[in-house]
Scaffold this motif. Structure first.
Motif, mmCIF file in Angstrom:
data_model
loop_
_atom_site.group_PDB
_atom_site.id
_atom_site.type_symbol
_atom_site.label_atom_id
_atom_site.label_comp_id
_atom_site.label_asym_id
_atom_site.label_seq_id
_atom_site.Cartn_x
_atom_site.Cartn_y
_atom_site.Cartn_z
ATOM 1 N N PRO A 268 0.829 -1.215 0.000
ATOM 2 C CA PRO A 268 0.000 0.000 0.000
ATOM 3 C C PRO A 268 0.861 1.262 0.000
ATOM 4 N N LEU A 269 0.303 2.349 -0.502
ATOM 5 C CA LEU A 269 1.013 3.622 -0.498
ATOM 6 C C LEU A 269 1.198 4.125 0.925
ATOM 7 N N TRP B 37 7.123 10.867 -1.963
ATOM 8 C CA TRP B 37 6.712 11.169 -3.332
ATOM 9 C C TRP B 37 6.882 9.933 -4.213
ATOM 10 N N TYR B 38 5.779 9.309 -4.582
ATOM 11 C CA TYR B 38 5.806 8.225 -5.560
ATOM 12 C C TYR B 38 5.708 8.851 -6.951
ATOM 13 N N TYR B 39 6.568 8.439 -7.865
ATOM 14 C CA TYR B 39 6.511 9.037 -9.193
ATOM 15 C C TYR B 39 6.686 8.012 -10.301
ATOM 16 N N LYS B 40 5.986 8.280 -11.407
ATOM 17 C CA LYS B 40 6.092 7.491 -12.629
ATOM 18 C C LYS B 40 6.624 8.389 -13.740
ATOM 19 N N LYS C 171 -9.568 5.557 -2.744
ATOM 20 C CA LYS C 171 -9.037 4.497 -1.886
ATOM 21 C C LYS C 171 -8.448 5.082 -0.611
ATOM 22 N N HIS C 172 -7.911 6.281 -0.723
ATOM 23 C CA HIS C 172 -7.326 6.954 0.438
ATOM 24 C C HIS C 172 -8.220 8.103 0.887
ATOM 25 N N ALA C 173 -9.506 7.806 0.982
ATOM 26 C CA ALA C 173 -10.469 8.826 1.372
ATOM 27 C C ALA C 173 -10.334 9.219 2.836
#
Length: 462
Positions: free
Chosen positions: A405-406, A411-414, A447-449
Motif C-alpha cells: 500500500p502507499l 513522493w511516488y513518481y512514474k 481508496k485513500h479517502a
C-alpha cells in the motif's frame, strides 16, 4: 558579421515562435467559441422533450449525489495559461476528466499570476470570502490587498476533519504545495486552526517542482531568474497582457482572464499615462516580478522549495512526462508524430540546453545533461519530486504493485511517454492513456479517502 548573423537567426526564431503561439492561442479560443455557438444553436433548434418517467429517473439519481457529497472533493488545479470551469465557455482544460467523478472541483485561478497569489486564491475559492493576498505581500508587489469575492465557498466545511485531494497540472502542482505550506503556517487571517492536514493527497501531472530551462529560452535572464531579456517571446507576452488588461473589455475578460485584476491596470483606473508606465516596466506585475515566470526558473523554484515541506500525513504521487530518448550518446526528441506541433521544436531546443558559462550555476553540482530529458515545456528531472535545494523522500514506481500500500509522506513518481499537454485540452490525442491515468488518479484518491496513522517523519528542508 557573425554577430549580425546570430541576431538575424534569433529574430527569425522569435517571429516564428510568436506566430506559432498566436496561432495556437487563436485555435483554442476559436474552438471554444465555435463549441458554445454550436451548443446554443442546438438548444434553440432542438429543445428536448423530457417525459415524466425520465424526469422521475433523473430525480432518483439524487441519492447517489447525496452519497458523493460525503466524499472528500478532488480539486483539479490548472497550470500556466490555464483556466477553470466557467472560462472559455464549455471548453475543459482537463479535457472532461472532471466528469469521471461525482465530487470534482475545477477552480479558475490567475493564468499568469504568481504561485503565491494563486495559492491565496485557491484557499478562498474553497473556503469562501474575499481573497486576501496579505498586507505585506501586497505592498511589496504594488497591488490591492483584496481580490475576488466568493460569496459561498465551494467547500466551506474544509478543515482537518474534512480534507481534500488536489490534482495539479504543471505550475498548478507547485501552487498546491505552497497552499499546503500556508495552511501549516496559519497564513490566512481569521483562520487560526489551519494545518497541512487539510490536504489529504497531492497528485502532480507534469508538475513544475524544480523549475524549467524553458524559461531561459523564452526570455528569463539566467543571471538572476527574475528579469526579462530586452527582446524575447516573454516581452511580447508582457506587452500583450498589459494591453489586454488595460482595455478591460468585460465580456472578453469574462471569457478569459490572465488574473491581474488586483493590479488595477484598467484604463478606467490608470488612464493613458498609467498604460505607458506599465509598458515601460515601471508598474504592474512584471515590474514587481509578481507573476508566474520568475517562479518557474531554476532559481525561482529553489527559492520556493527552500520554504516548502513534505508532510507525513499527506499522500503524494507524481506523473513525470518526457518526449526524448538517447541516440548515439545524444538526447533527441523521441519522435515526430507523438509530439504536439507546438512543442516539437521546444523539445529539441531543451535537448540542446547549455547553462551560460559566465553565470554561476543555480545550485551546487549542477550538470546540463541532467536537464536534457523534457516534454517540451518542463524538464523531466523537475517533474518527479522536489529535489532542490534539498531532495525530498521519493520512490520511482515502475509497477503499481511495487508500492502497495502507499505510504504518506513520500513522493511516488512514474515517468511516462508524453508531451506537456498530452492530458489536457485535447482528449483525443491521449486516447486510452487519458482514461487510464485519470481513472487511476481518482481511484487512488477514493481508496485513500480517510487518513491513516502517519508512518514517516516530517521532512523539513534545511
Amino acid at each position: 558579421m557573425i554577430r549580425c548573423w546570430t541576431s538575424a537567426v534569433q529574430l527569425t526564431e522569435l517571429f516564428i515562435s510568436s506566430l506559432v503561439h498566436l496561432a495556437y492561442g487563436f485555435y483554442i479560443f476559436s474552438t471554444a467559441v465555435a463549441g458554445d455557438l454550436s451548443q446554443a444553436l442546438s438548444d434553440l433548434l432542438y429543445k428536448p422533450n423530457v417525459d415524466a418517467s425520465l424526469k422521475q429517473e433523473e430525480g432518483g439519481s439524487n441519492e447517489a449525489t447525496t452519497n458523493a457529497v460525503d466524499l472528500p472533493p478532488i480539486v483539479l488545479v490548472h497550470g500556466i495559461f490555464g483556466f477553470g470551469k466557467g472560462r472559455l465557455g464549455g471548453l475543459s482544460y482537463f479535457a472532461g476528466a472532471e466528469k469521471k467523478d461525482d465530487r470534482v472541483l475545477v477552480p479558475d485561478l490567475g493564468s499568469l499570476t504568481s504561485v503565491y497569489d494563486r495559492a491565496r486564491e485557491l484557499f478562498y475559492y474553497l473556503k469562501g470570502g474575499q481573497v486576501d493576498y496579505g498586507e505585506e505581500h501586497s505592498k511589496a508587489c504594488g497591488h490591492s490587498r483584496f481580490g475576488r469575492i466568493y460569496e459561498n465557498g465551494h467547500y466551506p466545511e474544509w478543515d482537518e476533519d474534512h480534507p481534500v485531494h488536489f490534482v495539479g497540472h504543471s505550475a498548478g502542482a507547485q501552487v498546491v504545495r505552497v497552499l499546503q505550506q500556508m495552511l501549516e503556517d496559519k497564513a490566512f487571517p481569521g483562520y487560526e486552526n489551519t494545518s497541512a492536514n487539510w490536504v489529504l493527497s497531492i497528485t502532480a501531472l507534469s508538475g513544475a517542482f524544480n523549475g524549467t530551462t524553458r524559461t531561459y529560452f523564452d526570455g528569463m535572464q539566467p543571471e538572476n531568474g527574475r528579469s526579462l531579456k530586452p527582446i524575447c517571446l516573454l516581452q511580447l507576452c508582457r506587452i500583450g497582457v498589459i494591453i489586454y488588461d488595460w482595455f478591460d473589455i468585460p465580456w472578453l475578460k469574462a471569457y478569459y482572464n490572465f488574473g491581474f485584476d488586483h493590479f488595477n491596470m484598467s484604463w478606467r483606473k490608470i488612464g493613458l499615462w498609467g498604460l505607458i508606465d506599465c509598458l515601460l516596466g515601471n508598474a504592474g506585475p512584471f515590474a514587481s516580478e509578481d507573476w508566474i515566470l520568475p517562479d518557474l526558473t531554476l532559481q525561482g523554484a529553489i527559492r520556493l522549495n527552500s520554504h516548502l515541506q513534505t508532510y507525513p500525513n499527506t499522500y503524494y504521487f507524481s506523473y513525470a512526462t518526457k518526449r526524448t530518448r538517447q541516440f548515439l550518446g545524444y538526447t533527441i526528441p523521441s519522435g515526430i508524430f507523438g509530439i504536439h506541433p507546438l512543442l516539437f521544436i521546444r523539445v529539441l531546443q531543451m535537448c540542446l540546453w547549455r547553462y551560460p558559462t559566465d553565470v554561476p550555476p543555480p545550485y551546487k553540482g549542477y550538470r546540463d545533461e541532467d536537464w536534457w530529458d523534457n516534454d517540451g515545456a518542463l524538464n523531466t528531472i523537475s517533474m518527479t519530486h522536489p529535489r532542490f535545494p534539498v531532495e525530498h523522500p521519493s520512490y520511482h514506481v515502475v509497477k503499481d504493485s511495487e508500492c502497495q500500500p502507499l505510504q504518506p509522506g513520500i513522493w511516488y513518481y512514474k515517468i511516462i511517454e508524453g508531451d506537456h499537454i498530452l492530458f489536457i485540452v485535447n482528449r483525443e490525442r491521449a486516447g486510452v492513456h487519458f482514461d487510464l491515468i485519470y481513472d487511476s488518479i481518482f481511484e487512488r484518491c477514493r481508496k485513500h479517502a480517510f487518513r491513516k496513522t502517519p508512518t514517516l517523519p516530517d521532512h523539513t528542508p534545511q
